[in-house]
Design a protein around this motif. Sequence first.
Motif, PDB file in Angstrom:
ATOM      1  N   GLN A  54      52.346   7.419  69.408  1.00  0.00           N
ATOM      2  CA  GLN A  54      51.396   8.245  68.929  1.00  0.00           C
ATOM      3  C   GLN A  54      51.734   9.440  69.649  1.00  0.00           C
ATOM      4  O   GLN A  54      51.160  10.579  69.025  1.00  0.00           O
ATOM      5  CB  GLN A  54      49.877   7.976  69.064  1.00  0.00           C
ATOM      6  CG  GLN A  54      49.653   6.585  68.235  1.00  0.00           C
ATOM      7  CD  GLN A  54      48.143   6.178  68.790  1.00  0.00           C
ATOM      8  OE1 GLN A  54      47.506   6.867  69.323  1.00  0.00           O
ATOM      9  NE2 GLN A  54      47.912   4.875  68.371  1.00  0.00           N
ATOM     10  N   MET A  55      52.560   9.723  70.524  1.00  0.00           N
ATOM     11  CA  MET A  55      52.579  11.161  71.423  1.00  0.00           C
ATOM     12  C   MET A  55      53.960  11.170  71.685  1.00  0.00           C
ATOM     13  O   MET A  55      54.496  10.975  72.928  1.00  0.00           O
ATOM     14  CB  MET A  55      51.819  10.948  72.630  1.00  0.00           C
ATOM     15  CG  MET A  55      50.243  10.948  72.329  1.00  0.00           C
ATOM     16  SD  MET A  55      49.403  10.682  73.908  1.00  0.00           S
ATOM     17  CE  MET A  55      47.501  10.279  73.235  1.00  0.00           C
ATOM     18  N   PRO A  56      54.883  11.428  70.550  1.00  0.00           N
ATOM     19  CA  PRO A  56      56.208  11.380  70.853  1.00  0.00           C
ATOM     20  C   PRO A  56      56.658  12.757  71.943  1.00  0.00           C
ATOM     21  O   PRO A  56      57.825  12.562  72.617  1.00  0.00           O
ATOM     22  CB  PRO A  56      56.983  11.910  69.207  1.00  0.00           C
ATOM     23  CG  PRO A  56      55.788  12.119  68.822  1.00  0.00           C
ATOM     24  CD  PRO A  56      54.512  11.836  69.286  1.00  0.00           C
ATOM     25  N   HIS A  57      56.042  13.836  72.014  1.00  0.00           N
ATOM     26  CA  HIS A  57      56.358  14.697  72.809  1.00  0.00           C
ATOM     27  C   HIS A  57      56.204  14.451  74.317  1.00  0.00           C
ATOM     28  O   HIS A  57      57.234  14.836  75.326  1.00  0.00           O
ATOM     29  CB  HIS A  57      55.602  16.086  72.544  1.00  0.00           C
ATOM     30  CG  HIS A  57      55.941  16.663  71.136  1.00  0.00           C
ATOM     31  ND1 HIS A  57      56.999  17.209  70.873  1.00  0.00           N
ATOM     32  CD2 HIS A  57      55.003  16.942  70.237  1.00  0.00           C
ATOM     33  CE1 HIS A  57      57.197  17.576  69.328  1.00  0.00           C
ATOM     34  NE2 HIS A  57      55.849  17.292  69.014  1.00  0.00           N
ATOM     35  N   LEU A  58      55.181  13.924  74.658  1.00  0.00           N
ATOM     36  CA  LEU A  58      54.938  13.340  76.043  1.00  0.00           C
ATOM     37  C   LEU A  58      56.017  12.372  76.173  1.00  0.00           C
ATOM     38  O   LEU A  58      56.442  12.312  77.619  1.00  0.00           O
ATOM     39  CB  LEU A  58      53.672  12.602  76.228  1.00  0.00           C
ATOM     40  CG  LEU A  58      52.483  13.447  76.257  1.00  0.00           C
ATOM     41  CD1 LEU A  58      51.130  12.571  76.138  1.00  0.00           C
ATOM     42  CD2 LEU A  58      52.331  14.391  77.484  1.00  0.00           C
ATOM     43  N   LEU A  59      56.440  11.418  75.438  1.00  0.00           N
ATOM     44  CA  LEU A  59      57.630  10.362  75.601  1.00  0.00           C
ATOM     45  C   LEU A  59      58.770  11.209  75.871  1.00  0.00           C
ATOM     46  O   LEU A  59      59.736  10.926  76.798  1.00  0.00           O
ATOM     47  CB  LEU A  59      57.682   9.411  74.442  1.00  0.00           C
ATOM     48  CG  LEU A  59      58.568   8.494  74.534  1.00  0.00           C
ATOM     49  CD1 LEU A  59      58.582   7.477  75.601  1.00  0.00           C
ATOM     50  CD2 LEU A  59      58.676   7.789  73.128  1.00  0.00           C
ATOM     51  N   GLN A  60      59.371  12.230  75.074  1.00  0.00           N
ATOM     52  CA  GLN A  60      60.411  12.905  75.188  1.00  0.00           C
ATOM     53  C   GLN A  60      60.416  13.655  76.467  1.00  0.00           C
ATOM     54  O   GLN A  60      61.517  13.750  77.295  1.00  0.00           O
ATOM     55  CB  GLN A  60      60.456  13.962  73.987  1.00  0.00           C
ATOM     56  CG  GLN A  60      62.003  14.626  74.084  1.00  0.00           C
ATOM     57  CD  GLN A  60      63.215  13.840  74.067  1.00  0.00           C
ATOM     58  OE1 GLN A  60      63.031  12.795  73.400  1.00  0.00           O
ATOM     59  NE2 GLN A  60      64.249  14.122  74.449  1.00  0.00           N
ATOM     60  N   MET A  61      59.313  14.222  77.090  1.00  0.00           N
ATOM     61  CA  MET A  61      59.267  15.024  78.269  1.00  0.00           C
ATOM     62  C   MET A  61      59.316  14.033  79.388  1.00  0.00           C
ATOM     63  O   MET A  61      60.059  14.361  80.337  1.00  0.00           O
ATOM     64  CB  MET A  61      57.707  15.686  78.376  1.00  0.00           C
ATOM     65  CG  MET A  61      57.574  16.363  79.688  1.00  0.00           C
ATOM     66  SD  MET A  61      56.087  17.238  79.708  1.00  0.00           S
ATOM     67  CE  MET A  61      55.030  15.841  80.039  1.00  0.00           C
ATOM     68  N   ALA A  62      58.839  12.828  79.292  1.00  0.00           N
ATOM     69  CA  ALA A  62      59.077  11.886  80.176  1.00  0.00           C
ATOM     70  C   ALA A  62      60.148  11.347  80.552  1.00  0.00           C
ATOM     71  O   ALA A  62      60.826  11.036  81.523  1.00  0.00           O
ATOM     72  CB  ALA A  62      57.951  10.718  80.179  1.00  0.00           C
TER      73      ALA A  62
END
Length: 226
Positions: free
Chosen positions: A179-187
């Motif tokens: 649901q939160m791909p941007h947070l995943l990419q940043m991590a």
Amino acid sequence: MSGPGETAREPLSRDRIVQAAVAIADFSGLRAVTMRGVADELDCEAMSLYHHVAKKPDLMAAMVEAIVGEVAVTQAAIREEDWRDTFRARCLAARGVMLAHPWAPALISEQTQSPAAMFALYEDFLATLIDAGFDYGLAHRAIHSIGSLILGFSNELFDPAPDSDEEIDEEAMLAMAAQMPHLLQMAATGPHDPDGSLSACDTRAEFVFTLDLILDGLEARRAALR
């Protein structure tokens, strides 16, 4: 009176009790600090402690006072030509104290009253800012902006304690990542460097970045006062 060949036992005092509690926390973590454990460390009865500290919360507050006092002593002699260099060096010196006592940030954050030693830090902070050309209004805002950085740590929201036993729910994390791909990419692209880390997010790199960002912003505001 001591007999022949005996050494007089050092009298029990509040300072000795606090030093013993700090030593236990440093070695075994804050959870290991109990009145009985401190008494065992000092080779005395637990009830003897209550003549110097009213109860365990009083002991915790005294430990905070001791650590903040250590920060104040560490920072006292730091004076640089540029006020930003002064505060950068002071905050990093304070961080050295926190790294030596990694349990301290969480305990400090739990306190509802400022320890007396904190006011000496604020006074020195204000004096440095006023000497650098700040007015009292901007200096007041600077104190709020710096926050816990002056004590050497970042006060992160919902950051688990270093000795937390809480397990990560991998299934929940995967659902959140979908649901939160941007947070995943940043991590995935910006993992935290564990060097000089006090918690998952409070690393030296994050600390220095935040500190420099605030100091440079305050310098811009100071320059605009002219």
